[in-house]
Design an enzyme around this catalytic site. Structure first.
Site, PDB file in Angstrom:
ATOM      1  CB  SER A   1      -8.920  -5.195  -3.072  1.00 25.09           C
ATOM      2  OG  SER A   1      -9.476  -3.916  -3.319  1.00 25.09           O
TER       3      SER A   1
ATOM      4  CG  ASP B   1      -2.082   0.943   1.099  1.00 18.25           C
ATOM      5  OD1 ASP B   1      -2.377   1.385  -0.029  1.00 18.25           O
ATOM      6  OD2 ASP B   1      -2.701   1.264   2.133  1.00 18.25           O
TER       7      ASP B   1
ATOM      8  CG  ASN C   1       2.019   1.368  -5.132  1.00 19.62           C
ATOM      9  OD1 ASN C   1       2.936   1.201  -4.333  1.00 19.62           O
ATOM     10  ND2 ASN C   1       1.520   0.388  -5.863  1.00 19.62           N
ATOM     11  N   GLY C   2       0.084   5.355  -4.475  1.00 21.78           N
ATOM     12  CA  GLY C   2      -0.502   6.632  -4.899  1.00 21.78           C
ATOM     13  C   GLY C   2       0.116   7.795  -4.134  1.00 21.78           C
TER      14      GLY C   2
ATOM     15  CB  SER D   1      -7.764  -3.443   2.815  1.00 18.38           C
ATOM     16  OG  SER D   1      -7.491  -2.225   3.476  1.00 18.38           O
TER      17      SER D   1
ATOM     18  CD  GLU E   1     -13.486  -4.732  -1.409  1.00 15.16           C
ATOM     19  OE1 GLU E   1     -12.302  -5.138  -1.414  1.00 15.16           O
ATOM     20  OE2 GLU E   1     -14.465  -5.496  -1.261  1.00 15.16           O
ATOM     21  CG  ASN E   2      -7.942  -1.959  -5.200  1.00 15.81           C
ATOM     22  OD1 ASN E   2      -7.056  -2.786  -5.003  1.00 15.81           O
ATOM     23  ND2 ASN E   2      -8.176  -0.977  -4.328  1.00 15.81           N
TER      24      ASN E   2
ATOM     25  NE  ARG F   1      -4.224   6.834  -7.115  1.00 14.15           N
ATOM     26  CZ  ARG F   1      -4.097   6.449  -5.841  1.00 14.15           C
ATOM     27  NH1 ARG F   1      -3.879   7.337  -4.908  1.00 14.15           N
ATOM     28  NH2 ARG F   1      -4.194   5.180  -5.507  1.00 14.15           N
TER      29      ARG F   1
ATOM     30  CD1 TRP G   1       7.472   6.424  -2.834  1.00 13.31           C
ATOM     31  CD2 TRP G   1       6.960   6.715  -5.000  1.00 13.31           C
ATOM     32  NE1 TRP G   1       8.650   6.459  -3.542  1.00 13.31           N
ATOM     33  CE2 TRP G   1       8.366   6.637  -4.872  1.00 13.31           C
ATOM     34  CE3 TRP G   1       6.404   6.890  -6.268  1.00 13.31           C
ATOM     35  CZ2 TRP G   1       9.229   6.725  -5.965  1.00 13.31           C
ATOM     36  CZ3 TRP G   1       7.265   6.999  -7.357  1.00 13.31           C
ATOM     37  CH2 TRP G   1       8.658   6.915  -7.194  1.00 13.31           C
TER      38      TRP G   1
HETATM   39  C1  IPE Z   1      -5.436  -2.685  -0.295  1.00 17.21           C
HETATM   40  O1  IPE Z   1      -5.088  -1.354  -0.439  1.00 17.21           O
HETATM   41  C2  IPE Z   1      -5.464  -3.367  -1.627  1.00 17.21           C
HETATM   42  C3  IPE Z   1      -4.157  -3.609  -2.253  1.00 17.21           C
HETATM   43  C4  IPE Z   1      -3.011  -3.302  -1.743  1.00 17.21           C
HETATM   44  C5  IPE Z   1      -4.206  -4.251  -3.532  1.00 17.21           C
HETATM   45  P1  IPE Z   1      -6.184  -0.222  -0.589  1.00 17.21           P
HETATM   46  O2  IPE Z   1      -5.450   1.057  -0.739  1.00 17.21           O
HETATM   47  O3  IPE Z   1      -7.137  -0.571  -1.653  1.00 17.21           O
HETATM   48  O4  IPE Z   1      -6.942  -0.300   0.811  1.00 17.21           O
HETATM   49  P2  IPE Z   1      -7.760   0.798   1.602  1.00 17.21           P
HETATM   50  O5  IPE Z   1      -8.703   1.434   0.627  1.00 17.21           O
HETATM   51  O6  IPE Z   1      -6.778   1.779   2.143  1.00 17.21           O
HETATM   52  O7  IPE Z   1      -8.433   0.038   2.687  1.00 17.21           O
HETATM   53  C1  IPE Z   2      -1.576   0.142  -3.385  1.00 15.66           C
HETATM   54  O1  IPE Z   2      -1.294   1.494  -3.419  1.00 15.66           O
HETATM   55  C2  IPE Z   2      -1.720  -0.462  -4.761  1.00 15.66           C
HETATM   56  C3  IPE Z   2      -3.086  -0.893  -5.110  1.00 15.66           C
HETATM   57  C4  IPE Z   2      -4.134  -0.831  -4.334  1.00 15.66           C
HETATM   58  C5  IPE Z   2      -3.269  -1.395  -6.457  1.00 15.66           C
HETATM   59  P1  IPE Z   2      -2.461   2.555  -3.465  1.00 15.66           P
HETATM   60  O2  IPE Z   2      -2.815   2.831  -4.880  1.00 15.66           O
HETATM   61  O3  IPE Z   2      -3.593   2.122  -2.612  1.00 15.66           O
HETATM   62  O4  IPE Z   2      -1.758   3.826  -2.854  1.00 15.66           O
HETATM   63  P2  IPE Z   2      -2.384   4.855  -1.831  1.00 15.66           P
HETATM   64  O5  IPE Z   2      -2.884   4.065  -0.671  1.00 15.66           O
HETATM   65  O6  IPE Z   2      -3.495   5.542  -2.564  1.00 15.66           O
HETATM   66  O7  IPE Z   2      -1.275   5.761  -1.490  1.00 15.66           O
HETATM   67 MG    MG Z   3      -4.042   2.400  -0.662  1.00 16.37          MG
END
Ligand code: IPE
Ligand code: IPE
Ligand code: MG
Length: 249
Positions: free
Chosen positions: A74, A29, A31-32, A205, A76-77, A42, A34
């Site tokens: 996920s 978690d 990446n965005g 999550s 939910e993604n 992102r 960062w």
């Molecule tokens: C969990 O991260 C899913 C993955 C890392 C693939 P999210 O960023 O989707 O989780 P929440 O929304 O913070 O719970």
């Molecule tokens: C995790 O990083 C990667 C995936 C869920 C695919 P995020 O994309 O959730 O990064 P943040 O949490 O928004 O920083």
């Molecule tokens: Mg995240």
């Protein structure tokens, strides 16, 4: 025949090889965030995150950890902006195609878990190919959770078991934990001993809800693209200091 020993010489000396986790799960978690901190889109964070995962996989192999499971996407993604979802699907496909040869050379056995049928067909093809090609490899078990949801996994187990009951193949009173586990996506892979989550969030999550019941949880503030071997070393040190009681005293 000479048995090739696992390379232990690079395991940090303050870690006890005998007490390393046998299976590590990781919620990649941050990446965005960062990318955002650098004024980048992102998707650049996701791109960089691939390098982190590659090195972690290699590190697990170098240090003698037999199984790694990574949460890549996920259920939910899908709720993210279409552009980001599409980028991720393309990224998974591209990386898989690019890395397959190296995974073969490094004896990695890859498995994807999740509702794979809902993924783009061209990604499904790469996934099937990678699983087929690596299925007899004997090195690290690398599991990638893609379109994975813990609740969805449990429901799909219930449906499969209910079907078996309806057909008279299973008696209700015979349903126990081991029968149930036979229907999980992860069947055959031991439960994770350690869960690592980056970027500081203290939640699961929807990741491996059944399998993580007794995992030790380690959360670091570090964002996934910045996670490295030293961070991993710290997570393992913390793990080795835990007392795992499993409900006993
Ligand atoms: C969990 O991260 C899913 C993955 C890392 C693939 P999210 O960023 O989707 O989780 P929440 O929304 O913070 O719970
Ligand atoms: C995790 O990083 C990667 C995936 C869920 C695919 P995020 O994309 O959730 O990064 P943040 O949490 O928004 O920083
Ligand atoms: Mg995240």
């Amino acid at each position: 025949m000479t048995v090739k020993p696992i390379v232990l010489d690079i395991l940090p000396t303050d870690l006890d090889h005998a007490r390393l986790p046998k299976h590590i799960a990781v919620i990649m978690d941050g990446n965005g965030r960062w990318a955002k901190r650098r004024g980048l889109p992102r998707i650049m964070g996701h791109q960089r995150g691939v390098d982190t995962l590659k090195d972690l996989l290699r590190c697990c192999r170098d240090w003698g950890i037999p199984a790694l499971t990574a949460y890549a996407f996920s259920t939910e993604n899908w709720g993210r902006p279409l552009e980001e979802v599409e980028f991720l699907m393309t990224l998974f496909e591209r990386v898989l195609r690019r890395e397959l040869r190296e995974m073969m050379e490094e004896n990695v056995r890859i498995r994807f878990v999740g509702n794979l049928e809902a993924l783009p067909p061209s990604l499904q093809d790469e996934i099937s190919r990678s699983m087929q090609d690596t299925q007899t490899n004997t090195g690290i078990q690398f599991t990638v959770a893609t379109n994975y949801g813990g609740r969805q996994e449990i429901i799909q187990c219930c449906q499969a078991i209910a079907t078996q009951v309806k057909q008279g193949l299973i008696n209700i009173e015979d349903i126990d934990e081991s029968v149930f586990e036979g229907y999980l996506y992860t069947t055959g892979i031991p439960h994770p001993d350690l869960l690592i989550r980056t970027s500081g969030e203290m939640r699961l999550s929807n990741f491996l809800l059944w399998q993580l019941a007794y995992a030790e949880i380690y959360v670091t503030q570090t964002l996934w693209p910045d996670f490295n071997r030293e961070e991993f070393h710290q997570a393992l040190l913390a793990y080795q200091q835990r007392e795992r009681r499993f409900g006993k005293i």
